[in-house]
Design a protein around this motif. Structure first.
Motif, mmCIF file in Angstrom:
data_model
loop_
_atom_site.group_PDB
_atom_site.id
_atom_site.type_symbol
_atom_site.label_atom_id
_atom_site.label_comp_id
_atom_site.label_asym_id
_atom_site.label_seq_id
_atom_site.Cartn_x
_atom_site.Cartn_y
_atom_site.Cartn_z
ATOM 1 N N GLN A 1 0.846 -1.192 0.000
ATOM 2 C CA GLN A 1 0.000 0.000 0.000
ATOM 3 C C GLN A 1 0.885 1.247 0.000
ATOM 4 N N SER A 2 0.247 2.410 0.012
ATOM 5 C CA SER A 2 0.936 3.695 -0.019
ATOM 6 C C SER A 2 0.573 4.503 1.214
ATOM 7 N N SER A 3 1.576 4.950 1.981
ATOM 8 C CA SER A 3 1.286 5.758 3.167
ATOM 9 C C SER A 3 0.696 7.115 2.768
ATOM 10 N N THR A 4 1.112 7.654 1.632
ATOM 11 C CA THR A 4 0.546 8.914 1.154
ATOM 12 C C THR A 4 -0.940 8.765 0.866
ATOM 13 N N GLY B 1 11.121 12.071 5.554
ATOM 14 C CA GLY B 1 9.769 11.580 5.785
ATOM 15 C C GLY B 1 9.045 11.157 4.536
ATOM 16 N N GLN B 2 9.767 11.045 3.424
ATOM 17 C CA GLN B 2 9.147 10.668 2.156
ATOM 18 C C GLN B 2 9.163 9.146 1.970
ATOM 19 N N PRO B 3 8.227 8.612 1.192
ATOM 20 C CA PRO B 3 8.125 7.161 1.023
ATOM 21 C C PRO B 3 9.362 6.555 0.361
ATOM 22 N N VAL B 4 9.715 5.353 0.809
ATOM 23 C CA VAL B 4 10.767 4.548 0.188
ATOM 24 C C VAL B 4 10.117 3.251 -0.281
ATOM 25 N N SER B 5 10.329 2.885 -1.517
ATOM 26 C CA SER B 5 9.665 1.709 -2.089
ATOM 27 C C SER B 5 10.068 0.424 -1.382
ATOM 28 N N VAL B 6 9.081 -0.438 -1.129
ATOM 29 C CA VAL B 6 9.334 -1.790 -0.624
ATOM 30 C C VAL B 6 8.879 -2.815 -1.656
ATOM 31 N N THR C 1 7.720 4.266 -5.782
ATOM 32 C CA THR C 1 7.899 4.865 -4.459
ATOM 33 C C THR C 1 6.592 5.051 -3.705
ATOM 34 N N ARG C 2 5.465 5.010 -4.429
ATOM 35 C CA ARG C 2 4.194 5.078 -3.707
ATOM 36 C C ARG C 2 4.024 3.855 -2.816
ATOM 37 N N SER D 1 19.048 0.932 2.224
ATOM 38 C CA SER D 1 20.010 1.991 2.539
ATOM 39 C C SER D 1 19.335 3.352 2.669
ATOM 40 N N MET D 2 18.271 3.582 1.906
ATOM 41 C CA MET D 2 17.597 4.883 1.910
ATOM 42 C C MET D 2 16.688 5.085 3.124
ATOM 43 N N THR D 3 16.214 3.987 3.707
ATOM 44 C CA THR D 3 15.198 4.105 4.749
ATOM 45 C C THR D 3 15.796 4.634 6.047
#
Length: 618
Positions: free
Chosen positions: A95-98, A140-145, A151-152, A206-208
């Motif tokens: 899902q997307s937190s945004t 605080g921006q989304p990082v893709s999983v 990235t959403r 690494s980005m999270t």
């Protein structure tokens, strides 16, 4: 035994405030399985009053975000929901937190409007959400999983089973923390999912900057306070909440330094980097549910929600646990004296029945129960130990059984023409079949049909994520009546699974004799009556059917200092509705005892079949 724990103490947790950005976004529809979710729902509302206390509960389920407004008597003034997007690809669910935050904002504004409540009347706010995993970067921006790199898609949904192999590997270490997960960790918990991301999406790893349970992310988004909930960390992250037992109680607790992480555990499973920075990526401070966070709503969050800056926000709960808080003190007036018995709460179990079902009971002493999650200290009711059983697919399974039958669409059209739900149509059809066939009681319709409901594995008490569903007794009949029987046998299979969980818990120290039910499936009269008959316990339904929303609102009431403890707020705002009693017909008990024996045999037969095939392929 505690290993490498940091000394417990109280300190004010420093937390960065990530930018809170609003975006225009088109929400796609995805209704939660097993729930009754339209784009908005409402109840009768009261006229606006000055100086009244209104508590806002926000619940993010699998398919929608909901908001409910409650008065000081715990009565629902109005609610609204907004769908959230979901991506499913095999065992991966994202899902997307945004998207989720925007759905929350929509639902809150609608609920305020429908309830005729002004934003400045909201006294306190609480969040509840599925135990999904959120990844955000330093801004605080989304990082893709996601394999897609989108990235959403920065949320691994609770039901995602991509990390089964990682869970098996973690369990092979036999870490002491696993004692508090029923002896083994589930792929639905966070450590296996974190390990999967590290092994498969190195750039995202690494980005999270922060890994958060969804309900913790929501409170962080609302307040900028990174304090984590004892509920989420203890239940889903292997945090040992009882490390705080000798140092704090609910009234003295504030932002507690996170001293319950077992650093050896994270190191031995290959996630040593999460220990760095005093566990900054997974939580440096924790708090009991309902603890007031930061300075309340930030100005950005208040603007997006249509509320007032500084409105108190309580430390969050997982959605099922919020359901427990919203119903566990719903004692009928005839048993009101029992509510003053401090041990009475320890004889109750709450069933939160929706897409999945959680089975929650509390105790004053810790009870280790193989295959059942916990014991978790202060994870739902502060200073009590929580035992948490569960079924990974209940509403989702009923939807699967019904939607994949050839007669489903025609029956759904009939239900729509009568302005009733498909499940009510099926229940009516079963009642007609009992009359036409002259069966002595409705359950006897399924004498030749048996279901093992482990279509998404068995969470409790077998704790086998590789378990499979089974249906015994199929034929070539494709009629609507055959669909009704398959649906009914599945309802019964789920109830036998709950009976198995309760018997297992009572064999290991619990004394459960009363059930409380909430969630979408609790509105299905056949589902509830079959559970009462099969388990042999009365089932109390709360006055307010939206118990998860009420539980979340109770967090807001505690954060606003309207009540000194969570338990006091529960007693004040919970209220009983209908009580469903088991059938007194001895034939019904005899019938279900026989079917339950068959139910227990089905899994043993499955293991035997697997063994035969494994030898054939060796």
């Amino acid at each position: 035994m505690l290993r490498k724990y940091r000394r417990c103490g109280l300190q004010k947790a420093g937390s960065d405030v990530a930018p809170l950005l609003a975006h225009d976004h088109l929400l796609s529809s995805s209704d939660p399985a097993g729930g009754a979710s339209s784009n908005m729902t409402t109840t009768a509302t009261a006229a606006p009053l000055h100086n009244r206390s209104i508590f806002l509960g926000i619940d993010v389920g699998t398919g929608s975000a909901r908001a409910g407004l409650f008065d000081e008597a715990g009565k629902l003034l109005g609610s609204a929901s907004s769908p959230i997007q979901i991506w499913k690809e095999g065992d991966r669910v994202e899902q997307s937190s945004t998207d989720i935050w925007l759905a929350i904002c929509t639902a809150v504004k609608r609920a305020l409007s429908l309830s005729d409540v002004a934003g400045e009347e909201v006294t306190g706010i609480g969040f509840a959400a599925t135990c999904s995993l959120v990844a955000v970067d330093s801004e605080g921006q989304p990082v893709s999983v996601s394999w897609s790199g989108d990235t959403r898609r920065n949320v691994i949904v609770w039901m995602d089973h991509r990390a089964v192999k990682q869970a098996e590997r973690i369990n092979s270490f036999n870490s002491p923390v696993l004692q508090y997960c029923g002896g083994s960790i589930s792929p639905e918990m966070q450590p296996p999912k974190l390990l999967w991301v590290k092994e498969n999406l190195q750039e995202s790893w690494s980005m999270t900057w922060r890994w958060m349970d969804l309900s913790d992310w929501l409170s962080y988004k609302a307040t900028g306070d990174d304090t984590r909930s004892m509920c989420t960390t203890v239940c889903k992250w292997t945090y040992l909440g009882h490390a705080h037992m000798q140092h704090v109680d609910e009234n003295s607790s504030r932002d507690m330094e996170a001293c319950g992480w077992d650093d050896d555990f994270w190191e031995e499973i290959g996630l040593r980097d999460l220990v760095d920075g005093h566990h900054s990526k997974i939580g440096r401070s924790v708090a009991f549910p309902g603890h007031s966070l930061g300075c309340g709503l930030t100005s950005d969050a208040a603007k997006e929600l249509g509320l007032v800056t500084g409105t108190p926000v309580g430390t969050s709960l997982i959605d099922a646990h919020a359901g427990g808080v919203g119903v566990m003190e719903s004692v009928p007036d005839s048993e009101a004296n029992e509510s003053d018995d401090d041990d009475a709460i320890c004889r109750r179990m709450v069933l939160v029945c929706g897409t999945s079902t959680c089975h929650m009971a509390v105790s004053r002493s810790k009870l280790f129960i193989p295959g059942v999650w916990g014991p978790f200290w202060s994870a739902m009711v502060p200073e009590l130990w929580l035992t948490e059983g569960g079924q990974s697919a209940t509403g989702a399974l009923l939807d699967y059984i019904v939607d994949n039958h050839v007669a489903s669409s025609h029956l759904a059209n009939q239900a729509a023409s009568q302005n009733i739900s498909l499940f009510q149509m099926l229940n009516n059809l079963l009642a007609q079949m009992m009359h036409d066939m002259g069966t002595p009681f409705i359950a006897a319709l399924t004498a030749d049909l048996h279901v093992l409901p482990d279509f998404h594995g068995n969470r409790s008490p077998i704790a086998d994520p590789n378990a499979k569903g089974m249906i015994c007794g199929l034929n070539l009949d494709t009629s609507e009546r055959q669909l009704a029987l398959q649906y009914f046998a599945t309802v019964q299979g789920l109830a036998y699974g709950t009976r198995h969980i309760i018997e297992h818990c009572n064999e290991h120290g619990h004394k459960i004799d009363t059930l409380f039910a909430s969630g979408g499936l609790s509105k299905n009269s056949l589902f509830i009556q079959e559970h009462a008959d099969i388990i042999g316990c009365p089932i109390i339904l709360p006055r307010e059917s939206e118990s998860v929303l009420l539980g979340a609102a109770i967090l807001g009431a505690v954060a606003a200092k309207k009540y000194s403890t969570l338990r006091d707020a529960m007693k004040a705002l919970n209220a009983a509705g209908q009580v469903i009693h088991p059938s007194e017909d001895p034939r019904v008990k005899k019938y279900h005892d026989a079917k339950y024996r068959i139910f227990r045999q089905l899994y043993e037969q499955q293991l035997a079949h697997q063994s035969i095939m494994a030898k054939a392929l060796s």
